[in-house]
Design an enzyme around this catalytic site. Structure first.
Site, PDB file in Angstrom:
ATOM      1  N   SER A   8     -61.686   9.460  51.894  1.00 11.44           N
ATOM      2  CA  SER A   8     -61.595   8.866  50.573  1.00 11.44           C
ATOM      3  C   SER A   8     -61.497  10.004  49.573  1.00 11.44           C
ATOM      4  O   SER A   8     -61.683  11.161  49.941  1.00 11.44           O
ATOM      5  CB  SER A   8     -62.828   8.010  50.287  1.00 11.44           C
ATOM      6  OG  SER A   8     -63.991   8.809  50.347  1.00 11.44           O
ATOM      7  N   ASP A  45     -70.936  -1.328  68.146  1.00 16.62           N
ATOM      8  CA  ASP A  45     -70.542  -0.457  67.067  1.00 16.62           C
ATOM      9  C   ASP A  45     -71.764   0.414  66.738  1.00 16.62           C
ATOM     10  O   ASP A  45     -72.885   0.021  67.003  1.00 16.62           O
ATOM     11  CB  ASP A  45     -70.110  -1.406  65.940  1.00 16.62           C
ATOM     12  CG  ASP A  45     -70.256  -0.837  64.577  1.00 16.62           C
ATOM     13  OD1 ASP A  45     -69.441   0.020  64.246  1.00 16.62           O
ATOM     14  OD2 ASP A  45     -71.152  -1.265  63.838  1.00 16.62           O
ATOM     15  N   ASP A  95     -66.075   6.301  44.581  1.00  7.94           N
ATOM     16  CA  ASP A  95     -66.273   5.725  45.917  1.00  7.94           C
ATOM     17  C   ASP A  95     -67.438   4.743  45.852  1.00  7.94           C
ATOM     18  O   ASP A  95     -68.590   5.134  45.676  1.00  7.94           O
ATOM     19  CB  ASP A  95     -66.549   6.862  46.911  1.00  7.94           C
ATOM     20  CG  ASP A  95     -66.735   6.356  48.337  1.00  7.94           C
ATOM     21  OD1 ASP A  95     -66.691   5.118  48.529  1.00  7.94           O
ATOM     22  OD2 ASP A  95     -66.915   7.185  49.235  1.00  7.94           O
ATOM     23  N   ASP A  99     -64.955  -4.165  62.374  1.00  4.88           N
ATOM     24  CA  ASP A  99     -65.321  -4.696  63.688  1.00  4.88           C
ATOM     25  C   ASP A  99     -64.783  -6.115  63.910  1.00  4.88           C
ATOM     26  O   ASP A  99     -64.774  -6.602  65.040  1.00  4.88           O
ATOM     27  CB  ASP A  99     -66.850  -4.748  63.845  1.00  4.88           C
ATOM     28  CG  ASP A  99     -67.485  -3.383  63.717  1.00  4.88           C
ATOM     29  OD1 ASP A  99     -66.879  -2.411  64.211  1.00  4.88           O
ATOM     30  OD2 ASP A  99     -68.563  -3.284  63.115  1.00  4.88           O
ATOM     31  N   LYS A 115     -62.642  13.739  50.869  1.00  2.52           N
ATOM     32  CA  LYS A 115     -63.763  13.914  51.794  1.00  2.52           C
ATOM     33  C   LYS A 115     -63.580  12.907  52.920  1.00  2.52           C
ATOM     34  O   LYS A 115     -62.926  11.862  52.721  1.00  2.52           O
ATOM     35  CB  LYS A 115     -65.102  13.695  51.087  1.00  2.52           C
ATOM     36  CG  LYS A 115     -65.360  12.249  50.685  1.00  2.52           C
ATOM     37  CD  LYS A 115     -66.790  12.023  50.299  1.00  2.52           C
ATOM     38  CE  LYS A 115     -67.123  10.546  50.173  1.00  2.52           C
ATOM     39  NZ  LYS A 115     -66.374   9.830  49.126  1.00  2.52           N
ATOM     40  N   ARG A 129     -60.082   7.230  57.538  1.00  2.00           N
ATOM     41  CA  ARG A 129     -61.411   7.838  57.604  1.00  2.00           C
ATOM     42  C   ARG A 129     -61.599   8.920  56.525  1.00  2.00           C
ATOM     43  O   ARG A 129     -62.202   9.945  56.759  1.00  2.00           O
ATOM     44  CB  ARG A 129     -61.678   8.393  59.013  1.00  2.00           C
ATOM     45  CG  ARG A 129     -61.780   7.244  60.030  1.00  2.00           C
ATOM     46  CD  ARG A 129     -62.178   7.681  61.398  1.00  2.00           C
ATOM     47  NE  ARG A 129     -61.104   8.430  62.017  1.00  2.00           N
ATOM     48  CZ  ARG A 129     -61.270   9.528  62.734  1.00  2.00           C
ATOM     49  NH1 ARG A 129     -62.469  10.007  62.920  1.00  2.00           N
ATOM     50  NH2 ARG A 129     -60.247  10.129  63.262  1.00  2.00           N
ATOM     51  N   GLU A 182     -72.262   5.215  51.140  1.00  2.00           N
ATOM     52  CA  GLU A 182     -72.165   6.651  51.420  1.00  2.00           C
ATOM     53  C   GLU A 182     -71.757   7.382  50.149  1.00  2.00           C
ATOM     54  O   GLU A 182     -72.380   8.359  49.743  1.00  2.00           O
ATOM     55  CB  GLU A 182     -71.124   6.923  52.518  1.00  2.00           C
ATOM     56  CG  GLU A 182     -71.561   6.558  53.926  1.00  2.00           C
ATOM     57  CD  GLU A 182     -71.225   5.113  54.283  1.00  2.00           C
ATOM     58  OE1 GLU A 182     -70.841   4.349  53.365  1.00  2.00           O
ATOM     59  OE2 GLU A 182     -71.346   4.747  55.466  1.00  2.00           O
ATOM     60  N   THR A 212     -60.783   4.007  53.980  1.00  2.00           N
ATOM     61  CA  THR A 212     -60.436   2.988  54.967  1.00  2.00           C
ATOM     62  C   THR A 212     -60.852   3.500  56.338  1.00  2.00           C
ATOM     63  O   THR A 212     -60.912   4.712  56.567  1.00  2.00           O
ATOM     64  CB  THR A 212     -58.924   2.686  55.020  1.00  2.00           C
ATOM     65  OG1 THR A 212     -58.256   3.843  55.534  1.00  2.00           O
ATOM     66  CG2 THR A 212     -58.349   2.322  53.672  1.00  2.00           C
TER      67      THR A 212
HETATM   68  N1  LIG Z   1     -67.044   6.599  52.049  1.00  5.52           N
HETATM   69  C1  LIG Z   1     -66.464   7.406  52.934  1.00  5.52           C
HETATM   70  N2  LIG Z   1     -65.590   8.345  52.509  1.00  5.52           N
HETATM   71  C2  LIG Z   1     -65.009   9.146  53.377  1.00  5.52           C
HETATM   72  N3  LIG Z   1     -65.213   9.125  54.688  1.00  5.52           N
HETATM   73  C3  LIG Z   1     -66.073   8.256  55.177  1.00  5.52           C
HETATM   74  C4  LIG Z   1     -66.742   7.333  54.329  1.00  5.52           C
HETATM   75  N4  LIG Z   1     -67.519   6.539  55.099  1.00  5.52           N
HETATM   76  C5  LIG Z   1     -67.345   6.958  56.349  1.00  5.52           C
HETATM   77  N5  LIG Z   1     -66.479   7.975  56.434  1.00  5.52           N
HETATM   78  C6  LIG Z   1     -66.014   8.671  57.631  1.00  5.52           C
HETATM   79  O1  LIG Z   1     -65.164   7.806  58.367  1.00  5.52           O
HETATM   80  C7  LIG Z   1     -65.653   7.625  59.680  1.00  5.52           C
HETATM   81  C8  LIG Z   1     -65.352   6.253  60.170  1.00  5.52           C
HETATM   82  O2  LIG Z   1     -66.092   5.334  59.431  1.00  5.52           O
HETATM   83  P1  LIG Z   1     -66.249   3.843  59.937  1.00  5.52           P
HETATM   84  O3  LIG Z   1     -67.082   3.125  58.933  1.00  5.52           O
HETATM   85  O4  LIG Z   1     -64.930   3.312  60.312  1.00  5.52           O
HETATM   86  O5  LIG Z   1     -66.989   4.010  61.276  1.00  5.52           O
HETATM   87  P2  LIG Z   1     -68.500   4.326  61.464  1.00  5.52           P
HETATM   88  O6  LIG Z   1     -69.254   3.486  60.499  1.00  5.52           O
HETATM   89  O7  LIG Z   1     -68.766   5.791  61.466  1.00  5.52           O
HETATM   90  O8  LIG Z   1     -68.760   3.891  62.883  1.00  5.52           O
HETATM   91  P3  LIG Z   1     -68.989   2.445  63.409  1.00  5.52           P
HETATM   92  O9  LIG Z   1     -67.638   1.996  63.748  1.00  5.52           O
HETATM   93  O10 LIG Z   1     -69.874   2.722  64.556  1.00  5.52           O
HETATM   94  O11 LIG Z   1     -69.665   1.613  62.367  1.00  5.52           O
HETATM   95  C9  LIG Z   1     -67.120   7.935  59.574  1.00  5.52           C
HETATM   96  O12 LIG Z   1     -67.648   8.383  60.784  1.00  5.52           O
HETATM   97  C10 LIG Z   1     -67.151   9.044  58.537  1.00  5.52           C
HETATM   98  O13 LIG Z   1     -66.851  10.275  59.141  1.00  5.52           O
HETATM   99 MG   LIG Z   2     -70.001  -0.135  61.256  1.00  3.45          MG
END
Ligand SMILES: Nc1ncnc2c1ncn2[C@@H]1O[C@H](COP(=O)(O)OP(=O)(O)OP(=O)(O)O)[C@@H](O)[C@H]1O
Ligand SMILES: [Mg+2]
Ligand SMILES: [K+]
Length: 678
Positions: free
Chosen positions: A379, A303, A340, A518, A391, A377, A344, A373
């Site tokens: 929120s 990941d 949120d 994961d 976003k 992807r 992030e 979620t």
């Molecule tokens: N708090 C949030 N609000 C909105 N979108 C978000 C937020 N956090 C992450 N994202 C978006 O969602 C995507 C997917 O996030 P997710 O946490 O599932 O995967 P990741 O952390 O980017 O990757 P990995 O699976 O390698 O950990 C991110 O790449 C980002 O673009």
């Molecule tokens: Mg991760």
């Protein structure tokens, strides 16, 4: 955890005591080869007391006693190997138990008041507040606050780690200490099921089960033992035909020499020591099977965020698009993030505040929160008056606005590409169907990954980064980290699909990850390595946990797994090859009186028949302690394919196994003869 690199005097002393305790036939029975030796030991003990017990005998009592003592030591040496391998883990379990002392906990009650309770009375779902300097009473998830946590009791790492509510860094472990601020934690385990309990049981080997490989080898050794038992029985009629009197103690000596006592005595020590070596690398392996599977891994899926990168993604810039101002996008980003709770989200609020934007909590009292979620992807927030703030991943927001009839600003792509090419994560921000701009989330790749991934490549292992992030960011990070391939915009089910695809091609797959998203993939993989920094869900799904949260730690586990398999193969070969020399020592000794021609087989020119038999038996016993260091440390290991390594070692240990006992038996014979013992 307190790590003992070397074997202390205490461990050795305890192992000596345990060697005697393990003579218990009920324990011995689990090891068929050594159990046969134990039966032989009992019979020779009886013969030492009453030489004529099973019929007339021409050997003296002294000879029977000698055979008995050598057999007893054979058993003790094998037991000692196992006890020694267990020793370090037991000592570690002891020091972990001290961490587990009873603490008082501040239970948060329904009306918000606190009640002091014993940590052992906490149950799943209880909420506790922990202040600076206090021990965390149980495993759980932070639901309020941010604090630095001293996890040295468990990880041995003295630098505190930051843990906070929301996101992938919210899990805390019972027995660690709050080093700053305070946190409110929801308890996630019942007494006796905590991470620390599990860790104690693991290092102690309490739940140790034989791996499928070990069971297969034990079966093979038992079959070999049976065959040699039959061979020994057939000696009796042959001897009577030749008019040779075969002594029972000699027959037992022959049997013990021929059955694979060396590997039989060291087998469990090899497995236990392998698990222990994994622990020395600060990795908790839930089963030996997982460690062995690691030795055969073909593909490693990782990941990105939190595994390859540190994962503390922080907003560093707001970039407007479509003619909006920086103030516009800052406002929109703030509105989309006020509720949120992910790291992030909070970093976005912080940056917006720093840039002079602020907000009032009551303004949002009847707003609806759209939580992030991994699936959507995105929120955001839906205000009561119908205004929607969103976003998220750029493609997700693009789909969102197009679905609501909006247009994509022409400069969006160039700006997202700039951020992505720098390895950052761009988050697009929209109000209703209009995109206002992009948030630049920065993350850092953990150092030293490139070299380690190159080593994996040298072993023939493919690395694949699987991330929810966009393809450009993924490509940049993949290049920087040096992985072979990457999969971008992956949802949790895509991670599982990637693993299944490899597995269907007959490959063994390892997965490392940290997030709740994961967890299913960690469970699907043959080897699932969770980062200790990650969520409880990830840690529960995995079959290994890296206390240092270093994804390349799998490399060490792979090496140990390979070493384990090769060590077992090498010592089995050595053990069986030893029989050739013992055959040359014992067979002429048994029949020399009836068939003087057999003197030709006495190529070692051993002093007397008794000396030959006792020398072979002594060699058979002392080879076990002599090989303990190899069993414990593993055979020398270099990065090359497992097949080549195995054949190389089998050759080495095969030839060594033939030659060494000829020399060893001859030396023992000379010593015995020189001391006029025989
Ligand atoms: N708090 C949030 N609000 C909105 N979108 C978000 C937020 N956090 C992450 N994202 C978006 O969602 C995507 C997917 O996030 P997710 O946490 O599932 O995967 P990741 O952390 O980017 O990757 P990995 O699976 O390698 O950990 C991110 O790449 C980002 O673009
Ligand atoms: Mg991760
Ligand atoms: K043997």
């Amino acid at each position: 955890m307190e790590r003992k690199k070397t074997l202390t005097k205490d461990i050795v002393n305890q192992a000596i005591v345990d060697s005697f305790k393990k003579l218990n036939p009920w324990i011995m029975m689990k090891n068929p080869v050594m159990f046969v030796v134990e039966i032989g030991t009992v019979i020779t003990l009886l013969l030492s007391l009453a030489p004529e017990l099973f019929g007339s005998s021409e050997v003296g009592r002294g000879y029977n006693i000698a055979v008995f003592l050598i057999l007893l030591f054979t058993l003790l040496f094998a037991n000692f190997a196992e006890a020694l391998a267990e020793g370090r883990g037991k000592a570690q379990a002891e020091s972990l138990r001290k961490t587990k002392s009873d603490t008082m906990a501040r239970l948060v009650q329904k009306d918000g008041t606190y009640k002091q309770v014993s940590s052992t009375s906490l149950r799943k779902g209880d909420v506790v507040r922990i202040e600076i300097g206090e021990l965390i009473p149980s495993d759980g998830e932070i639901i309020e606050g941010l604090a630095s946590i001293d996890e040295s009791a468990i990880t041995g790492e003295s630098a505190p780690v930051i843990k906070e509510a929301g996101g992938d860094f919210s899990s805390v472990t019972g027995g660690t200490r709050v080093a700053s601020d305070y946190i409110v934690v929801k308890v996630l385990t019942d007494p006796g099921e905590s991470f620390l309990d599990c860790m104690i049981a693991l290092v102690e080997g309490a739940k140790r089960q034989k791996t499928p490989n070990e069971i297969a080898l034990t079966t093979l050794l038992a079959v070999l033992t049976l065959i040699f038992l039959i061979v020994m029985m057939t000696m009796v009629p042959i001897a009577s035909y030749l008019n040779v009197k075969l002594e029972i103690s000699t027959l037992i000596a022959l049997l013990v020499c021929l059955i694979p006592t060396t590997i039989g005595g060291l087998l469990s020590a090899i497995g236990i020591a392998g698990m222990d070596r994994v622990t020395q690398f600060n990795v908790l392996a839930m089963s030996g099977k997982a460690v062995e599977a690691a030795g055969d891994i073909d593909t490693m899926i990782l990941d990105k965020t939190g595994t390859i990168t540190f994962g503390n993604r922080m907003a560093s810039e707001f970039v407007p698009v479509g003619g909006r101002s920086v103030k516009d996008i800052t406002f929109a980003a703030l509105q989309a993030s006020v509720k949120d709770e992910t790291p992030e989200g909070r970093s976005i609020v912080e940056l917006a505040n720093k840039l002079g934007e602020s907000w009032q909590a009551d303004h949002y009292s009847d707003a609806e929160v759209v939580e992030f979620t991994a699936e959507t992807r995105m929120s955001g927030l839906d205000l009561a008056d119908g205004v929607k703030f969103r976003k998220g991943a750029v493609d997700a927001i693009k789909n969102y606005v197009t679905a609501h009839g909006g247009k994509i600003p022409a400069d969006l792509e160039a700006i997202t590409n700039r951020i992505a090419k720098a390895g950052g994560t761009p988050l697009a921000v929209a109000i209703n169907e209009r995109i206002y701009g992009v948030i630049y989330l920065k993350d850092t790749v953990k150092p030293g990954l490139k070299e380690r991934f190159a080593e994996l490549r040298a072993m023939g292992i493919k690395t694949v980064m699987c991330t929810g992030d966009n393809p450009l960011t993924a490509a940049t990070i993949a290049l920087e980290a040096g992985v072979d391939e990457f999969i971008a915009e992956a949802k949790p089910e895509d991670k599982i699909a990637a693993i299944k695809k490899e597995q269907q091609e007959g490959k063994l797959v390892a997965m490392t990850g940290d997030g709740t998203n994961d967890a299913p993939a960690l469970a699907q993989a043959d080897v699932g390595l969770a980062m200790n920094s990650g969520t409880m869900a990830a840690k529960e799904a995995a079959n290994m946990i890296d206390l240092d949260s270093d994804p390349t730690k799998l490399l060490s586990v792979i090496s140990i797994g390979k070493q384990l398999l090769i060590t077992r193969g090498a010592l089995t070969t050595f053990s069986i090859a030893n029989d050739i020399a013992k055959y040359f020592a014992i067979i002429p000794a048994m029949f020399i009186l009836a068939m003087p021609q057999l003197q030709a087989l006495n190529i070692m020119n051993l002093a007397s028949p008794e000396s030959a038999i006792l020398s072979a038996l002594i060699f058979n016993a002392i080879i076990i302690p002599l090989l303990i260091p190899i069993a414990m440390k593993g055979v020398k290991y270099r990065a090359m394919s497992a097949d080549r390594l195995l054949s190389r070692n089998i050759l080495l240990y095969g030839i060594g196994g033939v030659v060494v006992p000829f020399i060893g038996i001859k030396i023992i014979d000379m010593v015995l003869h020189g001391l006029s013992i025989v």
